[in-house]
Every structure is written in C-alpha cells, then in structure tokens.
Scaffold this motif. Structure first.
Motif, PDB file in Angstrom:
ATOM      1  N   SER A 170      -3.403   0.486  -5.736  1.00 16.16           N
ATOM      2  CA  SER A 170      -2.896  -0.450  -4.730  1.00 16.16           C
ATOM      3  C   SER A 170      -1.460  -0.817  -5.071  1.00 16.16           C
ATOM      4  O   SER A 170      -0.981  -0.547  -6.188  1.00 16.16           O
ATOM      5  CB  SER A 170      -3.758  -1.713  -4.681  1.00 16.16           C
ATOM      6  N   SER A 230     -10.434   0.736  -3.995  1.00 12.43           N
ATOM      7  CA  SER A 230      -9.505   0.717  -2.865  1.00 12.43           C
ATOM      8  C   SER A 230      -9.563   2.061  -2.159  1.00 12.43           C
ATOM      9  O   SER A 230      -9.914   3.076  -2.756  1.00 12.43           O
ATOM     10  CB  SER A 230      -8.071   0.439  -3.330  1.00 12.43           C
ATOM     11  N   GLY A 287       0.804  -1.223   0.000  1.00 10.90           N
ATOM     12  CA  GLY A 287       0.000   0.000   0.000  1.00 10.90           C
ATOM     13  C   GLY A 287       0.829   1.260   0.000  1.00 10.90           C
ATOM     14  O   GLY A 287       0.285   2.364  -0.035  1.00 10.90           O
TER      15      GLY A 287
END
Length: 340
Positions: A218, A235, A199
C-alpha cells in the motif's frame, strides 16, 4: 552722351551698386531665384545650394534633410527617416521600429526583438532576453513566457512547453524543473506537479505517470515506494491502506484473509495463523473461540466435532473413553460413569 543699355544680372548673380560693369556670383551657400538681383540670400529649409555646377537651391533627397540656411543636405541619423524630398527635418521611428543612417522608411523590429520609445539607440532592435519572447514583428516590449513554458535563448519568437515529468511554476523562466519522487506531470506545459494518488507511486524524478502498488502492499498519496502490508493485513492492487483480517480469519501471504478451518480458531484480528483446538474442545470453520465438548463426549486436538463414548464405556477424568470395570456396565453411549 552715348546711349547704352543696362542688363539684368542672371539668377545666382548680383550687382549691389550702380555703375557696375559686371555681375558677381553669389558666394558660398547663398543664392537668389530671380534675375536683376542686388544681393543674394540663403536656401530655405529642405533645400541646399546646388552642387551640380549650377546655381540655385536644390531639394534634399529622401533620407536627408536641411534646416534653413544650410549649406548642404545631411543624411537622417539612425533611428530617424525622411520619406519625401525637400525635408527640413527627419522624423523619429515609432515604437517597435528602427532605421539605419539615411533611411527613407522605418522597419518593423523582427519577432524575438523589441523596441519602445524610451531614449536609447533607435538604430537597432533589442533581442528579448531568455525567458521572454515576441511572436509578432514591430513589438514594443517582450512578453514573459507563461508558467509551464520557457525560452532558453535570447531573441526567441515563442516559448516551449515543459516536457511531461517537468514543470515551470512561474512566468519568465529559462529552464523547467523536474518533478520529484512521488509526483508527476502527465501533460506538456505543466506549471505544477501532481502528487501520486494513494495506492500509486513513482520512485524517480521527471515522471509522467505513477505506478500502481501490487496486492499485498500500500502507499499513501505522494509516496515514492509501496510498503508491504504488516502480518495479519491484506491489500488488493492500488490500495491506499492495508486492511486487517478479522477474528476467525488469518493471512499467510498479505493478499487475502482465509477462514480458520474447522478444528481451529482465532480470537484476535490481524492474525497470520489459527490456533488448533485442544483435546476436549472443537470448533467449526471461522471460529473465534473453541467450544467445550458436551458431557459424555470427547475429542482429540484439532477436531471439528466431539464423539460420545460407546456402550460399555465411560468418559474418565482424562477425557478418555474407558471400559467399565468388571461388575459394572454402561447401557448407553455418552456415559460419564458405569453402573453396578
């Protein structure tokens, strides 16, 4: 016969036979230390014949020495010393020390240098090579810089920490290495680089921190860039993976999943749009499949509910409400036929 007196020879003079009319001075590097001597001898160790116009032996000065029978005192060679007068030998400097010619003491090697007892030139101390150091004077040997530290030049008294974003993986190094992309070191003096956590990323070398991925992207651990989520996935910030939208939902921006509005549906997960219901069907919000209108009811495309045909009408085969023909009737709503 006439009486006469024999006189003793003075020190450093001698008369070897009888009937001498005078005394003879001791030659060369010989001497004697008493009057009335019949001969001369050599000086003891640590002394030599006086050179100041007097006879006799004189103690060697500190920093010099003389063996037995020596004609002169000699300066101690480099790497040795004599601290007191009258020395018969010079003493070698110990480990971590050095001296020049004629030394009365040995001096500690300064920080950044070494000297051990291995045979060699004891008159100088040896500079520590790059990658090593000594922090104290009088050191016997140089120490390797620890991992995470370096010394660039010879003669170093300390090692320097690698700056953040750089590292030194082993001992005794002269340069720090840059952390590669996808890795970082956040503290000075690092011996390793750390992978960016999932991340987070860094796309430059010598990084001291990693940057969080933005929502809609991501990255797995050790990545140099954030990857955009595929269609139908989302995300949040600093996400290691993108999550797929479930059936009945969709995403148009990879940031969040939206519920399919009433009048539409989505049977698959990972969709980026919803499917409009056909005429004759309806759906509620978040539907995964359309629902057929009940008997006697109809709907246009994209509807969230069905409506019955009115009194005097019926639902024909085309799912349209149609007025009863002349001579027929429909007495209630929702009929599929008219009565005669």
């Amino acid at each position: 016969t006439s009486p006469f007196n024999c006189l003793d020879c003075a020190k450093d003079f001698y008369a070897s036979g009888s009937g001498n009319t005078k005394c003879t001075e001791c030659p060369g590097n010989t001497t004697n230390q008493s009057t009335g001597s019949a001969g001369c001898g050599t000086c003891d160790a640590g002394t030599s014949p006086a050179t100041d116009g007097t006879n006799g032996c004189k103690a060697c000065d500190a920093g010099k020495y003389a063996g037995a029978h020596a004609s002169t005192c000699t300066s101690c060679e480099a790497g040795k010393f004599s601290a007191a007068t009258g020395s018969g030998i010079c003493t070698s400097c110990g480990a971590g020390k050095y001296s020049g010619i004629g030394a009365t003491v040995c001096t500690n090697c300064p920080a950044g240098t070494e000297h051990n007892t291995t045979p060699g030139d004891l008159s100088t101390c040896i500079k520590c090579p790059a990658g090593k150091y000594t922090s104290a004077s009088g050191s016997i040997s140089c120490q390797s810089c620890a991992a995470g530290k370096i010394s660039i030049a010879s003669g170093s008294s300390s090692c320097s920490d690698c700056t953040t974003g750089n590292y030194a993986p082993t001992v005794g190094l002269t340069t720090c290495s840059s952390c590669g992309t996808g890795k970082y070191s956040g503290t000075p003096g690092s011996s390793t680089c750390i992978e960016c956590a999932a991340g987070t990323v860094t796309n430059t070398t010598s990084s001291s921190v990693c940057t969080s991925c933005l929502a809609g992207t991501s990255a797995i651990a050790g990545s140099s860039k954030c990857n955009a989520c595929e269609l139908g996935k989302i995300s949040s910030n600093s996400s290691p993976i993108c999550d797929i939208c479930p059936a009945g939902r969709f995403t148009s921006n990879n940031l969040f999943c939206e519920i399919c509005p009433a009048g539409s549906y989505q049977p698959k997960q990972g969709a980026n749009e919803c499917i409009e219901t056909n005429a004759g069907f309806y759906s509620e919000a978040g539907a995964t499949a359309p629902i057929t209108c009940p008997t006697g009811q109809r709907s246009d495309a994209g509807q969230s509910f069905c409506v019955p045909c009115s009194i005097g009408q019926y639902l024909n085969n085309n799912d349209q409400c149609q007025a009863c023909e002349v001579g027929k009737f429909s007495s209630r709503s929702g009929n599929t036929f008219c009565q005669q």
